[in-house]
Design a protein around this motif. Structure first.
Motif, PDB file in Angstrom:
ATOM      1  N   CYS A  63     -21.028  50.888  23.015  1.00 39.03           N
ATOM      2  CA  CYS A  63     -19.705  50.378  22.647  1.00 39.03           C
ATOM      3  C   CYS A  63     -19.189  49.355  23.650  1.00 39.03           C
ATOM      4  CB  CYS A  63     -18.697  51.513  22.488  1.00 39.03           C
ATOM      5  SG  CYS A  63     -18.363  52.452  24.003  1.00 39.03           S
ATOM      6  N   VAL A  64     -19.669  49.424  24.897  1.00 37.11           N
ATOM      7  CA  VAL A  64     -19.170  48.495  25.922  1.00 37.11           C
ATOM      8  C   VAL A  64     -20.275  47.834  26.730  1.00 37.11           C
ATOM      9  CG1 VAL A  64     -16.890  49.564  26.211  1.00 37.11           C
ATOM     10  CG2 VAL A  64     -18.846  50.439  27.524  1.00 37.11           C
ATOM     11  N   SER A  65     -21.395  48.515  26.931  1.00 37.27           N
ATOM     12  CA  SER A  65     -22.432  47.991  27.815  1.00 37.27           C
ATOM     13  C   SER A  65     -23.238  46.897  27.129  1.00 37.27           C
ATOM     14  CB  SER A  65     -23.351  49.124  28.278  1.00 37.27           C
ATOM     15  OG  SER A  65     -22.618  50.035  29.069  1.00 37.27           O
ATOM     16  N   ARG A  66     -23.847  46.040  27.973  1.00 36.71           N
ATOM     17  CA  ARG A  66     -24.552  44.881  27.452  1.00 36.71           C
ATOM     18  C   ARG A  66     -25.970  44.847  28.033  1.00 36.71           C
ATOM     19  NH1 ARG A  66     -21.157  42.036  24.594  1.00 36.71           N
ATOM     20  NH2 ARG A  66     -22.414  40.135  24.588  1.00 36.71           N
ATOM     21  N   SER A  67     -26.566  43.685  28.141  1.00 38.05           N
ATOM     22  CA  SER A  67     -27.934  43.562  28.628  1.00 38.05           C
ATOM     23  C   SER A  67     -27.986  42.643  29.833  1.00 38.05           C
ATOM     24  CB  SER A  67     -28.851  43.017  27.530  1.00 38.05           C
ATOM     25  OG  SER A  67     -30.162  42.850  28.019  1.00 38.05           O
ATOM     26  N   CYS A  68     -28.818  43.019  30.813  1.00 38.23           N
ATOM     27  CA  CYS A  68     -29.034  42.155  31.978  1.00 38.23           C
ATOM     28  C   CYS A  68     -30.048  41.054  31.682  1.00 38.23           C
ATOM     29  CB  CYS A  68     -29.522  42.983  33.165  1.00 38.23           C
ATOM     30  SG  CYS A  68     -28.271  44.093  33.851  1.00 38.23           S
ATOM     31  N   GLY A  69     -30.779  41.188  30.612  1.00 44.22           N
ATOM     32  CA  GLY A  69     -31.785  40.203  30.240  1.00 44.22           C
ATOM     33  C   GLY A  69     -31.595  39.722  28.815  1.00 44.22           C
ATOM     34  N   PRO A  70     -32.548  38.947  28.309  1.00 46.86           N
ATOM     35  CA  PRO A  70     -32.384  38.371  26.963  1.00 46.86           C
ATOM     36  C   PRO A  70     -32.626  39.352  25.825  1.00 46.86           C
ATOM     37  CG  PRO A  70     -34.473  37.693  27.908  1.00 46.86           C
ATOM     38  CD  PRO A  70     -33.749  38.432  28.996  1.00 46.86           C
ATOM     39  N   ARG A  71     -33.158  40.577  26.143  1.00 49.68           N
ATOM     40  CA  ARG A  71     -33.517  41.472  25.052  1.00 49.68           C
ATOM     41  C   ARG A  71     -33.470  42.927  25.497  1.00 49.68           C
ATOM     42  NH1 ARG A  71     -36.501  40.174  20.435  1.00 49.68           N
ATOM     43  NH2 ARG A  71     -37.676  41.873  19.442  1.00 49.68           N
ATOM     44  N   LEU A  72     -32.980  43.763  24.606  1.00 51.40           N
ATOM     45  CA  LEU A  72     -33.006  45.217  24.766  1.00 51.40           C
ATOM     46  C   LEU A  72     -33.698  45.827  23.572  1.00 51.40           C
ATOM     47  CD1 LEU A  72     -29.379  46.228  25.872  1.00 51.40           C
ATOM     48  CD2 LEU A  72     -31.445  46.473  27.260  1.00 51.40           C
ATOM     49  N   VAL A  73     -34.425  46.911  23.785  1.00 48.02           N
ATOM     50  CA  VAL A  73     -35.003  47.692  22.691  1.00 48.02           C
ATOM     51  C   VAL A  73     -34.359  49.071  22.731  1.00 48.02           C
ATOM     52  CG1 VAL A  73     -37.100  48.583  21.622  1.00 48.02           C
ATOM     53  CG2 VAL A  73     -37.190  46.437  22.908  1.00 48.02           C
ATOM     54  N   LEU A  74     -33.708  49.431  21.632  1.00 51.52           N
ATOM     55  CA  LEU A  74     -32.945  50.675  21.567  1.00 51.52           C
ATOM     56  C   LEU A  74     -33.503  51.614  20.506  1.00 51.52           C
ATOM     57  CD1 LEU A  74     -29.305  49.277  21.741  1.00 51.52           C
ATOM     58  CD2 LEU A  74     -30.777  50.018  23.636  1.00 51.52           C
ATOM     59  N   GLU A  75     -33.298  52.906  20.709  1.00 52.71           N
ATOM     60  CA  GLU A  75     -33.732  53.927  19.783  1.00 52.71           C
ATOM     61  C   GLU A  75     -32.715  54.054  18.643  1.00 52.71           C
ATOM     62  OE1 GLU A  75     -36.485  57.040  18.633  1.00 52.71           O
ATOM     63  OE2 GLU A  75     -36.616  55.338  19.985  1.00 52.71           O
ATOM     64  N   LEU A  76     -32.687  53.056  17.811  1.00 55.50           N
ATOM     65  CA  LEU A  76     -31.781  53.018  16.647  1.00 55.50           C
ATOM     66  C   LEU A  76     -32.546  52.544  15.414  1.00 55.50           C
ATOM     67  CD1 LEU A  76     -28.550  51.437  18.165  1.00 55.50           C
ATOM     68  CD2 LEU A  76     -28.820  53.792  17.387  1.00 55.50           C
TER      69      LEU A  76
END
Length: 314
Positions: A301-314
């Motif tokens: 809801c608030v956190s973002r990414s330190c790099g260009p891409r995140l992979v999440l368990e969704l």
């Protein structure tokens, strides 16, 4: 997490501006177990969800008890509870959920400010049951505003130190925190100024000594640049762009991917999501420094990414 409908079996004023609610299953049956530090989501109305710490007895499997402070400057949740909920009403709830568990320790120092006493009440009972050495230092504006104060003092005697502001002044933080005590777990809940002051003084106590729970986000929690990145949803197989002005949660919801959420400000933990790859830019007010460094989960809801891409368990 499963939602259920409970009945407001009893409501009772327990301090100035504080009402205690006892919720039971309609058929009187047992409710899911919980441990000290857990909270319950109350789904009060469309778009009005609030989290309240459970403050009853975990051994009472037939009831959940929460205490709610009326907050005149709040966003409507406490006003709804105080003005519209009556005994016999049905209340939808989600949980319990626990991001503030009582860890094993030989000694505890409990610090509570105002309504922050609610998660501490079952903690001191558990500490007593474990035979641990413990002390509670509890402050509030006045004695009449301090929920459960008289009952705690009567039950535990000098292990409870009450500090009404109008009688004793502010909590004596320098006295109780000025000298670190190895092996002591410090648990604190209350308004942000208290939490910030306790955090500052507990730096010398070493990592892992302090445990806090917040009702509102840290003042600087969302500081830092907001840049675009991509989030890959490992379960649904989609990759979505997250622009600077939107959260991961908003983007995922707009894409029709189901995800639980509640506070939308990084304090309740409802939207905590597993991170498969990438480095989260943690902007919540919930995870510990150790959990942030591990980077295994994040509050989308608030956190973002330190790099260009995140992979999440969704």
């Amino acid at each position: 997490m499963e939602e259920r409908e409970l009945v407001l079996a009893h409501r009772e004023p327990v301090a100035d501006g504080v009402v205690c609610l006892t919720l039971r299953a309609p058929d009187g049956g047992p409710l899911p177990a919980w441990a000290p530090g857990a909270h319950l989501d109350l789904l009060l109305a469309e778009g009005l969800e609030r989290q309240y710490s459970l403050c009853g007895d975990p051994a009472d499997t037939g009831a959940y008890t929460v205490a709610v402070l009326r907050e005149p400057e709040g966003r409507g949740g406490s006003a709804f509870v105080h003005d519209r909920l009556a005994e016999g009403d049905t209340v939808r709830v989600r949980g319990p959920r626990n991001h503030f568990p009582l860890e094993a320790s030989a000694r505890y120092l409990f610090l509570a400010g105002g309504i922050g006493i609610t998660p501490i009440v079952p903690m001191v009972a558990e500490a007593e049951a474990r035979g641990a050495d413990w002390l509670l230092v509890y402050g509030g504006r006045s004695r009449s505003s301090m929920a459960f104060a008289d009952a705690l003092a009567a039950e535990y005697g000098d292990r409870v130190r009450l500090h009404p502001l109008d009688e004793c002044g502010p909590l004596p933080l320098d006295e109780v925190l000025g000298t670190p005590h190895p092996g002591t777990a410090v648990y604190c809940c209350g308004p942000e100024p208290l939490l910030a002051a306790v955090e500052q003084r507990c730096v010398a106590w070493g990592p892992g000594a302090l445990h806090v729970e917040r009702f509102a986000p840290k003042a600087d929690a969302d500081a830092g640049p907001r840049v675009a990145f991509e989030v890959e949803l490992a379960v649904s197989g989609r990759t979505l762009p997250v622009p600077p002005g939107r959260s991961i949660l908003e983007v995922v919801e707009d894409a029709g991917v189901p995800v639980l959420s509640s506070c939308r400000e990084g304090t309740c933990g409802t939207c905590e999501t597993e991170v498969r790859a990438g480095v989260p830019d943690h902007r919540d007010s919930l995870l510990t420094d150790e959990e942030r460094a591990a980077g295994e989960t994040m509050m989308i809801c608030v956190s973002r990414s330190c790099g260009p891409r995140l992979v999440l368990e969704l």
